[in-house]
Design a protein around this motif. Structure first.
Motif, PDB file in Angstrom:
ATOM      1  N   GLY A   1      -3.714  -9.852  -3.537  1.00 14.29           N
ATOM      2  CA  GLY A   1      -4.332  -8.605  -3.714  1.00 14.29           C
ATOM      3  C   GLY A   1      -3.413  -7.436  -3.086  1.00 14.29           C
ATOM      4  N   VAL A   2      -2.567  -7.675  -1.889  1.00 17.61           N
ATOM      5  CA  VAL A   2      -1.820  -6.456  -1.503  1.00 17.61           C
ATOM      6  C   VAL A   2      -0.584  -6.402  -2.412  1.00 17.61           C
ATOM      7  N   ILE A   3      -0.143  -7.666  -2.869  1.00 20.60           N
ATOM      8  CA  ILE A   3       0.989  -7.201  -4.016  1.00 20.60           C
ATOM      9  C   ILE A   3       0.223  -6.434  -5.014  1.00 20.60           C
ATOM     10  N   LEU A   4      -0.694  -6.663  -5.536  1.00 17.41           N
ATOM     11  CA  LEU A   4      -1.456  -5.934  -6.773  1.00 17.41           C
ATOM     12  C   LEU A   4      -1.722  -4.433  -6.075  1.00 17.41           C
ATOM     13  N   ALA A   5      -2.113  -4.451  -5.090  1.00  9.53           N
ATOM     14  CA  ALA A   5      -2.478  -2.944  -4.594  1.00  9.53           C
ATOM     15  C   ALA A   5      -1.248  -1.947  -4.714  1.00  9.53           C
ATOM     16  N   LEU A   6      -0.198  -2.439  -4.370  1.00 13.49           N
ATOM     17  CA  LEU A   6       1.218  -1.950  -4.204  1.00 13.49           C
ATOM     18  C   LEU A   6       2.056  -1.804  -5.566  1.00 13.49           C
ATOM     19  N   ALA A   7       1.751  -2.633  -6.478  1.00 16.88           N
ATOM     20  CA  ALA A   7       2.469  -2.474  -7.471  1.00 16.88           C
ATOM     21  C   ALA A   7       2.084  -1.456  -8.412  1.00 16.88           C
ATOM     22  N   ARG A   8       2.967  -0.874  -9.227  1.00 17.01           N
ATOM     23  CA  ARG A   8       2.591   0.259 -10.051  1.00 17.01           C
ATOM     24  C   ARG A   8       3.454   0.064 -11.417  1.00 17.01           C
TER      25      ARG A   8
ATOM     26  N   GLN B   1       5.532   2.427   7.647  1.00 14.86           N
ATOM     27  CA  GLN B   1       5.863   3.855   7.607  1.00 14.86           C
ATOM     28  C   GLN B   1       4.942   4.516   6.575  1.00 14.86           C
ATOM     29  N   LYS B   2       5.082   3.825   5.407  1.00 21.42           N
ATOM     30  CA  LYS B   2       4.334   4.458   4.321  1.00 21.42           C
ATOM     31  C   LYS B   2       2.918   4.266   4.170  1.00 21.42           C
ATOM     32  N   SER B   3       2.546   3.164   4.524  1.00 23.49           N
ATOM     33  CA  SER B   3       1.086   2.701   4.236  1.00 23.49           C
ATOM     34  C   SER B   3       0.553   1.988   5.567  1.00 23.49           C
ATOM     35  N   PRO B   4       0.458   2.318   6.866  1.00 17.64           N
ATOM     36  CA  PRO B   4       0.295   1.435   7.787  1.00 17.64           C
ATOM     37  C   PRO B   4      -1.033   0.707   7.483  1.00 17.64           C
ATOM     38  N   TRP B   5      -2.171   1.142   6.948  1.00 16.34           N
ATOM     39  CA  TRP B   5      -3.173   0.189   6.897  1.00 16.34           C
ATOM     40  C   TRP B   5      -2.795  -1.000   5.770  1.00 16.34           C
ATOM     41  N   MET B   6      -2.208  -1.003   4.743  1.00 14.35           N
ATOM     42  CA  MET B   6      -1.736  -1.829   4.052  1.00 14.35           C
ATOM     43  C   MET B   6      -0.737  -3.033   4.906  1.00 14.35           C
ATOM     44  N   ALA B   7       0.057  -2.505   5.612  1.00 10.26           N
ATOM     45  CA  ALA B   7       0.889  -3.320   6.295  1.00 10.26           C
ATOM     46  C   ALA B   7       0.186  -4.003   7.283  1.00 10.26           C
TER      47      ALA B   7
ATOM     48  N   PRO C   1      -4.829   4.391  -5.365  1.00 16.41           N
ATOM     49  CA  PRO C   1      -5.850   5.150  -4.781  1.00 16.41           C
ATOM     50  C   PRO C   1      -7.352   4.488  -5.486  1.00 16.41           C
ATOM     51  N   ASP C   2      -7.083   3.560  -6.132  1.00 18.74           N
ATOM     52  CA  ASP C   2      -8.652   2.819  -6.499  1.00 18.74           C
ATOM     53  C   ASP C   2      -9.353   2.336  -5.278  1.00 18.74           C
ATOM     54  N   VAL C   3     -10.355   3.185  -5.321  1.00 26.95           N
ATOM     55  CA  VAL C   3     -11.363   2.770  -4.198  1.00 26.95           C
ATOM     56  C   VAL C   3     -11.772   1.262  -4.126  1.00 26.95           C
ATOM     57  N   PRO C   4     -12.446   0.659  -5.288  1.00 28.94           N
ATOM     58  CA  PRO C   4     -12.951  -0.482  -5.147  1.00 28.94           C
ATOM     59  C   PRO C   4     -11.877  -1.526  -4.485  1.00 28.94           C
ATOM     60  N   LEU C   5     -10.639  -1.315  -4.974  1.00 29.56           N
ATOM     61  CA  LEU C   5      -9.799  -2.217  -4.832  1.00 29.56           C
ATOM     62  C   LEU C   5      -9.562  -2.186  -3.135  1.00 29.56           C
TER      63      LEU C   5
ATOM     64  N   SER D   1      -9.671  -4.484   1.702  1.00 28.30           N
ATOM     65  CA  SER D   1      -9.645  -4.511   3.334  1.00 28.30           C
ATOM     66  C   SER D   1     -10.675  -5.417   3.802  1.00 28.30           C
ATOM     67  N   LEU D   2     -11.740  -5.574   2.950  1.00 29.50           N
ATOM     68  CA  LEU D   2     -12.752  -6.544   3.812  1.00 29.50           C
ATOM     69  C   LEU D   2     -12.142  -7.878   3.644  1.00 29.50           C
ATOM     70  N   ASN D   3     -11.400  -8.080   2.344  1.00 22.45           N
ATOM     71  CA  ASN D   3     -11.151  -9.498   2.414  1.00 22.45           C
ATOM     72  C   ASN D   3     -10.028  -9.812   3.445  1.00 22.45           C
TER      73      ASN D   3
END
Lengths: 484, 502
Positions: free
Chosen positions: A346-353, A369-375, A449-453, A458-460
């Motif tokens: 899921g993290v890979i999917l969230a960061l891929a573009r 540094q770029k995205s502390p929450w994902m890290a 920025p996809d909110v459901p994702l 995050s819950l996952n």
């Protein structure tokens, strides 16, 4: 003739078939612009199926269609998790699919059929149902891997998966036919797993039975991805579109556990002293190959592929313990692994573009540094996969180790623990890249920025921490399923 | 509040870490003040332990127990004895000082730094009051995570190597402990530490379990020959990380020995006491020599930490050796007490030494001894503190360093004069490397022009050093409150040693 009761028992499955067919029709008559509707409908269908599974949960194990289909606690738990992780995959996959122009109805219908295969497989009471479920799941997965059909790497992966998968299915079928034959020598031939349980007692061809068992274990080993039948895993994980990889790493692993349990415990339980050692060998090999080869990987998906192999080694520790405690621990492991791997991909999917797969480990440089929450989420996931307390993955490891020690296989427990130390390195390496390295020039690491994702992911990932702090009820549920 | 004092102590800093994290990189000052507030609150709450804990009653007090995992019979159970109380107080005290010490020094992502410190503090307090073995283990391992991050992000140039080594090395040791715990669970069907302590075990079982525990805790202490991660970790860690590592985290190793090896495997412990004593003496003498040749100040203090922790393990296992000989009960008690005092004292002294080095590093950005010289000329107040801590480090009477070492040497003399002779060696070597360090860094003429530009310590640094100095002097001049706090618990521990389990 099927009775109403049979149909009621299979209600979730029937519902899923009907819904999948409807979705297929709907997709055919839908304008591309309306496709998001299909996405949400597919998720709704999966959630409703979860509801049906839980609502119709029988107190005792019940069978339908003359023992072809078993509905018990074990299958219920596996179904809930398979459906749940698949629904999560749908949420994670949407932006990825849109970016790659793969946002098509086939993805959802194939995924739902694959889950249907999982549901049949884990509920199988008979060789025929088992094989049916397995093939439904596998064929859908092969097609899913090749979803991006104009691209070279996925097509190669799909062919590889298909050829090796067909070979393994053949092995399994061959083994089943031998067992069937053995059951007919000295008694009535049977394909029913419950009846096969006692074949050893009366058959006049025990060697044929053992031979069949070996072939079946090859099939199981392949589906689990246990060494030495693991060759397809890295290529398929790397080559398949990431959402499909996620399914192979979660739903299909739950199914493989279900299959192993049905075949070995329900079917060949009397031969446990024979298959115990075989599974122990598979476990040791998987732990060694998975962990050692993962260290040198630079591709994140490939690294996770080898990590899967090692995780299947741990799962086999529990199965090899061959007792209700061992099965409960192994199932807990399968569940924890499904949740962890869905989160990791899921993290890979969230960061891929578009044009950036984010599948090299180096792509994660400076994520903190770029995205502390994902890290932070990835930190939790990696530590959980590595088995560091207090995260979910640690307890799963502790439980299978306890099961191994409990069944007097201390050596297996020690092998498991030694490879846990070795495995720690490559998970920590990912954290090192995310936290300790500077981001590369022009790095665009940002979560979608996809909110459901974002919310579901995050819950996952946080569930790994929450379940790590409070895993009692889930484990109690697993134990209950095995009558403990 | 008093019913859940221990839970509050654990969860206050951990929960406090969350708002600090949320304060974010954009509001660093808010993050700093918030974390200071949390640290001070935690310290204040920990002071209530002194009121609530009754030293003379002994035993485990302030119990809290809830069923955590029913199917395994795991409890979330906490309790403290005098030793735990002393260690917790030290943790919360040091917790404030590292936050203050990092105030201006950490400019990169201060909110994450502060949050990691607070979470680390909470987990360490948890380790010191867990009475369920699995809970202890989970916390024992979990402390690696914030420390890994602390060294890895804010560390020196070789931080990645050091932090990976630190994590994997420590993890390596502790998994054997996990195996031992799972085995014990098979026997006792519980993880309750008091029940495990009463579990009868054969000598063979005890031997295996003893070594499994010893690997885990020896790496954490660290003992020779598994100490090699420590110099690397210390050198690369940021100042605050080094302080917590030396002051509190190493104590987790010796605390584990007290809580696991002593009660669960007393016979194997007595049988192999010679081995641990030997390793401790090697740590004291050989590592002392190693410290002598170091050119990096942090490395020097790191090695001196290994040598001083050798005294703690020496004291504990001298007690093991003596307690089963008739008539030596008092001496065993003395050794154990000395070990405990040394444990607390080393926390303050080493923490202070690392803070001093951090102060100099912030100004000159080098830890090489040869880059300094004549610092006293530009920083007289700093020099005052530095000399004080150096004296404590070599065990000068009147400082906290003296009390513990003296008690341990005295006890080991009754075990064997040879042990005492080697142990007493530390007074010579310790003075050697510490005073030589002072001589090369503080005294003499200023040879490096950059040293001439060094600024005297500011108010914040003075506060931190003065707080450490107060603790060091207080323990040195008047150790009685500390000895009294731990007294009953230590003697109960020693009594437990004498019980044969076979």
């Amino acid at each position: 003739m099927p009775t109403l009761n049979d149909i009621l028992i299979l209600l979730p499955e029937f519902y899923l078939v009907a819904a999948a067919c409807l979705l297929l029709l709907l997709d055919a008559f839908m304008k591309p612009a309306q496709r998001p509707l299909l996405h949400w409908l597919a998720i709704a269908v999966l959630l409703v199926t979860i509801y049906l599974v839980i609502a119709g949960q029988p107190e005792q194990s019940v069978t339908a269609f003359g023992g072809m289909f078993v509905r018990d606690q074990v299958s219920e738990i596996l179904k809930v998790f398979a459906l749940g992780t698949t629904a999560m995959i749908c949420v994670y996959a949407r932006p990825y699919l849109i970016d790659r122009k793969l946002f098509i109805g086939e993805f959802y219908t194939l995924l739902i059929f694959a889950v249907l295969g999982v549901m049949l497989l884990v509920s199988a009471g008979n060789f025929v149902t088992l094989y049916l479920g397995l093939e439904l799941m596998s064929l859908s997965s092969y097609a899913l891997v090749a979803l991006n059909r104009d691209s070279k790497l996925p097509s190669e992966a799909a062919i590889k998966y298909f050829v090796l998968g067909a070979l393994a299915s053949g092995m399994l079928l061959y083994g089943m036919s031998m067992v069937y034959g053995a059951s007919g020598m000295g008694g009535t031939p049977s394909l029913d797993l419950a009846q096969l349980h006692h074949v050893m007692a009366y058959t006049t061809a025990p060697n044929l039975l053992l031979f069949g068992l070996i072939f079946m274990i090859v099939g199981i080993g392949f589906k689990l991805g246990a060494a030495p039948f693991h060759m397809w895993i890295p290529d398929v994980y790397q080559g398949a579109p990431t959402p499909v990889t996620t399914f192979i790493a979660s739903g299909s692993k739950l199914a493989a556990f279900g299959m192993a349990y049905r075949l070995l415990s329900s079917g060949m339980g009397d031969l446990s002293q024979h298959w115990q050692l075989m599974l122990a060998v598979l476990a040791v090999l998987s732990l060694a190959i998975g962990n050692l080869v993962a260290i040198v990987q630079t591709n994140l998906k490939r690294m996770l592929a080898y990590s899967t192999i090692s995780h299947m080694g741990y799962l086999l520790l529990g199965l090899a313990a061959a007792g209700p405690e061992g099965y409960a621990a192994a199932m807990f492991y399968a569940l924890s692994y499904a949740v962890m791997s869905v989160a990791a991909f899921g993290v890979i999917l969230a960061l891929a573009r578009a044009g950036f797969e984010c599948e090299e480990i180096a792509d994660l440089k400076g994520l903190n540094q770029k995205s502390p929450w994902m890290a932070f989420l990835m930190l939790l996931i990696m530590l959980s996969l590595a088995g560091v307390p207090p995260l979910f993955g640690f307890w799963a490891k502790a439980l299978v180790l306890e099961a191994a020690i409990h069944s007097h296989m201390m050596w297996l427990g020690i092998v498991g623990i030694v490879f846990a130390i070795i495995g720690l390195y490559y998970y920590l390496y990912v954290i090192k890249v995310m936290y300790f390295d500077k981001p590369a020039e022009g790095s665009v690491l940002q979560s979608k920025p996809d909110v459901p994702l974002r919310v579901v992911l995050s819950l996952n990932a946080l569930s790994l921490l929450v379940l790590g702090l409070y895993w009692g009820p889930l484990f109690a549920w697993c134990r209950h399923a095995f009558g403990l | 509040m008093f019913n859940h004092l221990l839970s509050l102590l654990i969860w206050l800093p951990i929960a406090g870490g969350i708002p600090v994290l949320l304060a974010g990189a954009s509001r660093p000052n808010l993050a700093r003040w918030l974390s200071l507030l949390v640290a001070v609150l935690t310290f204040v709450v920990s002071l209530f332990l002194l009121v609530q804990y009754h030293p003379d009653a002994g035993g485990m007090q302030l119990n809290e127990s809830y069923l955590w995992i029913a199917s395994w019979g795991v409890h979330y159970s906490l309790a403290v004895d005098g030793i735990s109380v002393a260690l917790i107080l030290m943790s919360t005290f040091v917790g404030i000082l590292v936050i203050v010490g990092a105030w201006q020094v950490i400019q990169d992502k201060p909110h994450q730094y502060m949050a990691a410190m607070l979470i680390l503090e909470g987990l360490l307090i948890g380790v010191f009051c867990a009475t369920d073995a699995l809970l202890f283990y989970a916390l024992f391992e979990a402390i690696l995570i914030p420390m890994f991050i602390l060294i890895g992000i804010w560390g020196g140039p070789r931080r990645v190597y050091a932090t990976l080594k630190f994590f994997i090395y420590t993890f390596f040791g502790s998994v054997f402990m996990l195996i031992a715990l799972l085995y014990l669970y098979q026997q006792a069907h519980t993880f309750d530490m008091a029940t495990l302590a009463a579990l009868p075990l054969t000598m063979q079982e005890q031997t295996w379990i003893f070594f499994a525990f010893l690997i885990a805790f020896a790496i954490k202490v660290p003992m020779v020959p598994v100490h090699t991660w420590l110099p690397d970790a210390h050198v690369e860690a940021p100042t605050g990380g080094s302080v917590v590592l030396a002051a509190v985290m190493l104590k987790v190793g010796t605390y584990g020995i007290l809580r696991f090896i002593l009660p669960i495997t007393p016979d194997a412990g007595a049988h192999y006491a010679w081995l641990v004593i030997l390793l401790s003496l090697i740590a004291i003498v050989y590592i002392g020599y190693v410290a002598l040749v170091q050119e990096d100040m942090k490395k020097l203090v790191a090695y001196s930490s290994v040598a001083h922790m050798g005294f703690v393990t020496l004291g504990i296992f001298i007690a093991f050796m003596l307690v089963r000989q008739p008539g030596y009960g008092d001496m065993a008690l003395l050794g154990m007490q000395g070990a405990m005092v040394q444990m607390i004292s080393h926390g303050f002294v080493s923490g202070a030494m690392f803070t001093c080095i951090g102060v100099m590093y912030d100004r000159l950005h080098t830890r090489q001894i040869k880059d300094y010289g004549g610092v006293i000329n530009v920083m007289p107040w700093f020099g005052f503190f530095y000399v004080l801590f150096a004296m404590a480090n070599c065990g000068l009477p009147g400082t906290s360093g003296f009390v513990g070492e003296f008690m341990v040497i005295l006890a080991s003399f009754s075990a064997s004069p040879w042990i005492a002779l080697f142990a007493a060696f530390t007074l010579v070597i310790g003075a050697g490397y510490t005073l030589w360090l002072v001589k090369r860094v503080l005294w003499g003429d200023i040879t490096n022009p950059h040293v001439a530009e060094m600024k005297e310590i500011n108010g914040r640094e003075t506060f931190v050093l003065a707080a450490f100095a107060a603790a060091v002097l207080a323990l040195g001049v008047w150790p009685q409150p500390l000895v009294h706090l731990m007294g009953t618990s230590v003697s109960q521990l020693v009594q437990q040693l004498a019980i044969h389990k076979i």
